[in-house]
Design a protein around this motif. Structure first.
Motif, PDB file in Angstrom:
ATOM      1  N   LEU A  32       0.899  -1.098  -0.017  1.00  0.00           N
ATOM      2  CA  LEU A  32      -0.057   0.056   0.093  1.00  0.00           C
ATOM      3  C   LEU A  32       0.722   1.330   0.026  1.00  0.00           C
ATOM      4  N   SER A  33       1.019   1.822  -1.183  1.00  0.00           N
ATOM      5  CA  SER A  33       2.105   2.796  -1.212  1.00  0.00           C
ATOM      6  C   SER A  33       1.575   4.169  -0.785  1.00  0.00           C
ATOM      7  N   THR A  34       0.406   4.566  -0.733  1.00  0.00           N
ATOM      8  CA  THR A  34      -0.154   5.913  -0.500  1.00  0.00           C
ATOM      9  C   THR A  34      -0.378   6.011   1.111  1.00  0.00           C
ATOM     10  N   ARG A  35      -0.670   7.010   1.330  1.00  0.00           N
ATOM     11  CA  ARG A  35      -1.167   7.374   2.956  1.00  0.00           C
ATOM     12  C   ARG A  35      -2.421   6.583   3.300  1.00  0.00           C
ATOM     13  N   ILE A  36      -2.418   5.816   4.572  1.00  0.00           N
ATOM     14  CA  ILE A  36      -3.360   5.097   4.823  1.00  0.00           C
ATOM     15  C   ILE A  36      -4.581   6.051   5.335  1.00  0.00           C
ATOM     16  N   SER A  37      -5.575   5.404   4.955  1.00  0.00           N
ATOM     17  CA  SER A  37      -6.891   6.122   5.375  1.00  0.00           C
ATOM     18  C   SER A  37      -6.976   6.119   6.842  1.00  0.00           C
ATOM     19  N   THR A  38      -8.113   6.787   7.349  1.00  0.00           N
ATOM     20  CA  THR A  38      -8.368   6.756   8.913  1.00  0.00           C
ATOM     21  C   THR A  38      -9.046   5.398   8.972  1.00  0.00           C
ATOM     22  N   GLY A  39     -10.021   4.988   7.949  1.00  0.00           N
ATOM     23  CA  GLY A  39     -10.438   3.763   8.027  1.00  0.00           C
ATOM     24  C   GLY A  39      -9.688   2.668   8.268  1.00  0.00           C
ATOM     25  N   LEU A  40      -8.401   2.594   7.312  1.00  0.00           N
ATOM     26  CA  LEU A  40      -7.803   1.256   7.619  1.00  0.00           C
ATOM     27  C   LEU A  40      -6.830   1.469   8.892  1.00  0.00           C
ATOM     28  N   TYR A  41      -6.593   2.723   9.188  1.00  0.00           N
ATOM     29  CA  TYR A  41      -5.811   2.828  10.649  1.00  0.00           C
ATOM     30  C   TYR A  41      -6.516   2.201  11.689  1.00  0.00           C
ATOM     31  N   VAL A  42      -7.690   2.383  11.806  1.00  0.00           N
ATOM     32  CA  VAL A  42      -8.887   2.044  12.592  1.00  0.00           C
ATOM     33  C   VAL A  42      -8.875   0.412  12.542  1.00  0.00           C
ATOM     34  N   VAL A  43      -9.160   0.077  11.546  1.00  0.00           N
ATOM     35  CA  VAL A  43      -9.273  -1.277  11.057  1.00  0.00           C
ATOM     36  C   VAL A  43      -7.889  -2.225  11.701  1.00  0.00           C
ATOM     37  N   THR A  44      -6.869  -1.459  11.552  1.00  0.00           N
ATOM     38  CA  THR A  44      -5.618  -2.129  12.289  1.00  0.00           C
ATOM     39  C   THR A  44      -5.567  -2.061  13.730  1.00  0.00           C
ATOM     40  N   LEU A  45      -6.098  -1.187  14.245  1.00  0.00           N
ATOM     41  CA  LEU A  45      -6.263  -1.027  15.937  1.00  0.00           C
ATOM     42  C   LEU A  45      -7.062  -1.890  16.327  1.00  0.00           C
ATOM     43  N   ALA A  46      -8.038  -2.016  15.427  1.00  0.00           N
ATOM     44  CA  ALA A  46      -9.171  -3.035  15.796  1.00  0.00           C
ATOM     45  C   ALA A  46      -8.763  -4.595  15.876  1.00  0.00           C
ATOM     46  N   LEU A  47      -7.741  -4.851  14.943  1.00  0.00           N
ATOM     47  CA  LEU A  47      -7.311  -6.278  14.806  1.00  0.00           C
ATOM     48  C   LEU A  47      -6.370  -6.466  15.989  1.00  0.00           C
ATOM     49  N   SER A  48      -5.743  -5.437  16.489  1.00  0.00           N
ATOM     50  CA  SER A  48      -4.890  -5.547  17.827  1.00  0.00           C
ATOM     51  C   SER A  48      -5.746  -5.861  18.974  1.00  0.00           C
ATOM     52  N   LEU A  49      -6.915  -5.163  18.904  1.00  0.00           N
ATOM     53  CA  LEU A  49      -7.799  -5.315  20.177  1.00  0.00           C
ATOM     54  C   LEU A  49      -8.882  -6.275  20.300  1.00  0.00           C
ATOM     55  N   CYS A  50      -9.147  -6.739  19.210  1.00  0.00           N
ATOM     56  CA  CYS A  50     -10.597  -7.551  19.251  1.00  0.00           C
ATOM     57  C   CYS A  50     -10.345  -8.917  18.456  1.00  0.00           C
ATOM     58  N   ASP A  51     -10.990 -10.168  19.109  1.00  0.00           N
ATOM     59  CA  ASP A  51     -10.945 -11.456  18.540  1.00  0.00           C
ATOM     60  C   ASP A  51     -11.501 -11.513  17.233  1.00  0.00           C
ATOM     61  N   GLU A  52     -12.481 -10.823  17.128  1.00  0.00           N
ATOM     62  CA  GLU A  52     -13.272 -10.744  15.707  1.00  0.00           C
ATOM     63  C   GLU A  52     -13.816  -9.236  15.218  1.00  0.00           C
ATOM     64  N   THR A  53     -13.284  -8.753  14.171  1.00  0.00           N
ATOM     65  CA  THR A  53     -13.154  -7.521  13.788  1.00  0.00           C
ATOM     66  C   THR A  53     -14.484  -7.660  12.448  1.00  0.00           C
TER      67      THR A  53
END
Ligand code: CTP
Length: 316
Positions: A237-258
């Motif tokens: 992913l070469s461009t700046r990540i969106s807020t959405g993908l950033y939050v999804v990444t955070l969720a994957l760190s915190l949640c068993d099922e995202t």
């Protein structure tokens, strides 16, 4: 607002996809989904290798100390001072250092949510992430009413929607909007250097707890954003990540099922019916620094791999 990376239009027409690709998405939308718990653990380990683990996600009174400087996530040459006022905004420790949630919803802004009836499914999760202070009132059936963490992006929210918070009436409008949200309000105070002065107005407002009970300001760690960005660069992913993908990444760190809702960057749905860009406004063909199609394809692959579950159509 000066954005160092410029802008390029990214509102995609799904008919650019081939018929078999659209057919595959239809199949995925209705096929049963199986979680891959080991895959999620492996994904978290990879994040840790990039210093993108959830432990570093926000600034706390342990890091940084008053008088120290931090680098802006989007202007890497510029430094900001942690003044005693900013230090006072920070919690003693990160609320995310010890918690994990069985099931989370992450809600993007796509018009695919209109008439989706996904509200109940979204609200049924243990922790709900929302992006960029969206409208909830009037859309409850489709997007739910609960929130546990909501991002407030400096440029797209404070500058564009609240006129840089210059007047009392801008602040009042902002506080009225906050009434619909509970939980953490996540701010990238050190994103763009040019955004600091007006972001500080918002941080001051949010910090005055009397005005906004049950809502807590958290300030994102710019180094965590950069680490997450570097991580995704390794996945092409070469461009700046969106807020959405950033939050999804955070969720994957915190949640068993995202579970993802409202992530659909196309101007038509799976049945090729036209869609609004956002479920809650009439923004048309927006300009964006992000590559939403690349992000979408990455998330779709993660859906197939069982790391997260995308809801691509109506929920009934
Ligand atoms: N989104 C999507 N499809 C849409 C609209 C939004 O997938 N049609 C997702 C994107 O991941 C986006 C998120 O939902 O980042 C939140 O939407 P929006 O508030 O429009 O975010 P942007 O302004 O694009 O993101 P940023 O704040 O990073 O600039």
């Amino acid at each position: 607002v000066i954005d160092p990376e410029g802008e390029a239009t990214m509102w995609m027409d799904i008919t650019n996809h081939s018929a078999p690709q659209i057919e595959e998405m239809r199949a995925l939308a209705y096929k049963s989904w199986t979680a891959n718990k080991d895959g999620v653990l492996k994904f978290r380990q990879q994040l840790e290798e990039y210093k993108a683990s959830v432990m570093n996600t926000i600034l706390t009174q342990n890091n940084p100390k008053p008088g120290q400087q931090v680098r802006y996530s989007l202007n890497r040459d510029a430094l900001a001072n942690i003044t005693s006022e900013i230090f006072d905004f920070l919690p003693e420790e990160s609320p995310f250092s010890k918690v994990r949630f069985p099931k989370c919803s992450v809600v993007g802004g796509s018009g695919i949510l209109v008439n989706s009836k996904c509200g109940e499914g979204i609200d049924g999760a243990d922790f709900i992430f929302r992006c960029n202070l969206p409208d909830l009132k009037g859309f409850e059936m489709d997007v739910g009413r609960k929130s546990n963490l909501t991002t407030i992006n400096t440029v797209s929210i404070i500058a564009k929607r609240y006129n840089f918070m210059q007047t009392m009436s801008d602040s009042k409008k902002f506080i009225r909007k906050l009434q619909g949200f509970q939980g953490y309000l996540w701010m990238p105070l050190f994103g763009l250097k040019s955004g600091l002065s007006y972001s500080m107005r918002v941080a001051r407002l949010l910090h005055k707890s009397g005005d906004i009970p049950n809502r807590k300001l958290i300030i994102s760690n710019p180094e965590h954003f950069v680490a997450v960005q570097d991580f995704w660069r390794t996945k092409f992913l070469s461009t700046r990540i969106s807020t959405g993908l950033y939050v999804v990444t955070l969720a994957l760190s915190l949640c068993d099922e995202t579970n993802l809702y409202g992530f659909w960057p196309f101007s038509r749905d799976l049945n090729l019916r036209p869609l609004k860009y956002h479920y809650y406004d009439d923004l048309d063909g927006p300009l964006s620094v992000h590559s939403f199609t690349e992000e979408f394809n990455t998330m779709l692959k993660m859906h197939k791999d069982g790391l997260l579950r995308m809801h691509l159509d109506q929920c009934t």
